[in-house]
Design an enzyme around this catalytic site. Structure first.
Site, PDB file in Angstrom:
ATOM      1  N   LYS A  17      -1.028  -0.992  -4.668  1.00 52.16           N
ATOM      2  CA  LYS A  17      -1.823   0.207  -4.984  1.00 52.16           C
ATOM      3  C   LYS A  17      -0.837   1.321  -5.317  1.00 52.16           C
ATOM      4  O   LYS A  17      -0.364   2.017  -4.413  1.00 52.16           O
ATOM      5  CB  LYS A  17      -2.650   0.611  -3.764  1.00 52.16           C
ATOM      6  CG  LYS A  17      -3.687  -0.403  -3.342  1.00 52.16           C
ATOM      7  CD  LYS A  17      -4.458   0.157  -2.160  1.00 52.16           C
ATOM      8  CE  LYS A  17      -5.267  -0.884  -1.465  1.00 52.16           C
ATOM      9  NZ  LYS A  17      -5.717  -0.413  -0.141  1.00 52.16           N
ATOM     10  N   ASP A  63       0.862  -1.180   0.000  1.00 51.87           N
ATOM     11  CA  ASP A  63       0.000   0.000   0.000  1.00 51.87           C
ATOM     12  C   ASP A  63       0.903   1.236   0.000  1.00 51.87           C
ATOM     13  O   ASP A  63       1.312   1.700  -1.059  1.00 51.87           O
ATOM     14  CB  ASP A  63      -0.894  -0.113   1.253  1.00 51.87           C
ATOM     15  CG  ASP A  63      -1.982   0.925   1.317  1.00 51.87           C
ATOM     16  OD1 ASP A  63      -2.392   1.424   0.274  1.00 51.87           O
ATOM     17  OD2 ASP A  63      -2.443   1.233   2.438  1.00 51.87           O
ATOM     18  N   ASP A  91      -7.893  -9.300   5.243  1.00 48.76           N
ATOM     19  CA  ASP A  91      -9.023  -9.197   6.169  1.00 48.76           C
ATOM     20  C   ASP A  91      -9.543  -7.777   6.321  1.00 48.76           C
ATOM     21  O   ASP A  91      -8.871  -6.802   5.962  1.00 48.76           O
ATOM     22  CB  ASP A  91      -8.611  -9.694   7.561  1.00 48.76           C
ATOM     23  CG  ASP A  91      -7.721  -8.683   8.282  1.00 48.76           C
ATOM     24  OD1 ASP A  91      -6.791  -8.147   7.646  1.00 48.76           O
ATOM     25  OD2 ASP A  91      -7.960  -8.405   9.472  1.00 48.76           O
ATOM     26  N   PHE A 125     -10.005   0.025  -0.496  1.00 43.16           N
ATOM     27  CA  PHE A 125      -9.780  -1.058   0.464  1.00 43.16           C
ATOM     28  C   PHE A 125     -10.320  -2.376  -0.089  1.00 43.16           C
ATOM     29  O   PHE A 125     -11.456  -2.462  -0.527  1.00 43.16           O
ATOM     30  CB  PHE A 125     -10.455  -0.729   1.800  1.00 43.16           C
ATOM     31  CG  PHE A 125     -10.129  -1.721   2.872  1.00 43.16           C
ATOM     32  CD1 PHE A 125      -8.944  -1.634   3.583  1.00 43.16           C
ATOM     33  CD2 PHE A 125     -10.994  -2.777   3.140  1.00 43.16           C
ATOM     34  CE1 PHE A 125      -8.634  -2.569   4.557  1.00 43.16           C
ATOM     35  CE2 PHE A 125     -10.681  -3.719   4.114  1.00 43.16           C
ATOM     36  CZ  PHE A 125      -9.501  -3.612   4.814  1.00 43.16           C
TER      37      PHE A 125
END
Ligand code: 5GP
Length: 177
Positions: A132, A104, A160, A153
């Protein structure tokens, strides 16, 4: 659409597409590391399904072990400490491939790489199932990448939302109403 805790998620990438890509990554790694015996370091919890699927298609001799990353705020400084836990194997002079679920900001991976480089591996590369690019805050060289995602997200396929969703075989994205 599925609901987990207080949020709704919609299907994003089907299992078949994810697993086709993982098989391609495994073939590429097997070609690049032919004649070597790399050690895969899979970062728990999120990479457990990625690691399992990848391993089934790696055709060269290799080892795998699982690490955890603990992240906490230091009491003595304002910085965030990221510590790699659970590495029992000696990686000195080994060809190491880190397996991560998603990159991320890249800050976690930068810290992991820094700590592993301190153990003098022969080579150190990163394989990540998702990334990302828009969220990146520090440059990370991802040698093997599954999918580039927009900055939303996601969960499922090992990832999770507050403990739930890791068992979902497809990837889901947060539904923004
Ligand atoms: P970074 O340090 O690159 O910002 O964070 C990496 C970690 O954050 C990943 O290993 C993962 O645990 C978590 N993460 C980042 N983005 C997502 C996401 O979209 N969904 C989930 N479930 N976890 C994420």
């Amino acid at each position: 659409m599925i609901q987990l805790h207080d949020k709704q998620f919609e299907i994003f990438i089907k299992q078949e597409i994810i697993e086709d890509k993982i098989r391609q990554m495994a073939q590429e790694i097997s070609k690049d590391y032919e004649g070597k015996c790399p050690i895969f370091l899979a970062i728990l919890n999120g990479s457990f399904l990625f690691a399992a699927e990848l391993m089934k298609s790696v055709s060269i001799d290799c080892e795998i072990t699982f690490l955890r990353v603990s992240s906490y705020h230091s009491t003595t400084s304002t910085g965030k400490i990221t510590e790699v836990l659970g590495l029992k194997e000696d990686i000195t002079d080994r060809d190491v491939i880190i397996l991560e679920d998603i990159i991320d900001t890249g800050l976690t991976m930068a810290k992991i790489q820094e700590q592993l480089l301190g153990k003098n591996p022969k080579s150190l590369k990163v394989a990540s199932l998702f990334q990302k690019p828009e969220a990146l805050k520090t440059p990370i060289d991802i040698a093997y990448l599954g999918f580039e995602l927009e900055n939303r997200f996601v969960l499922g396929y090992g990832l999770d939302y507050d403990g739930l969703g890791r068992n979902l075989p497809d990837l889901y994205v947060l539904h923004e109403a």
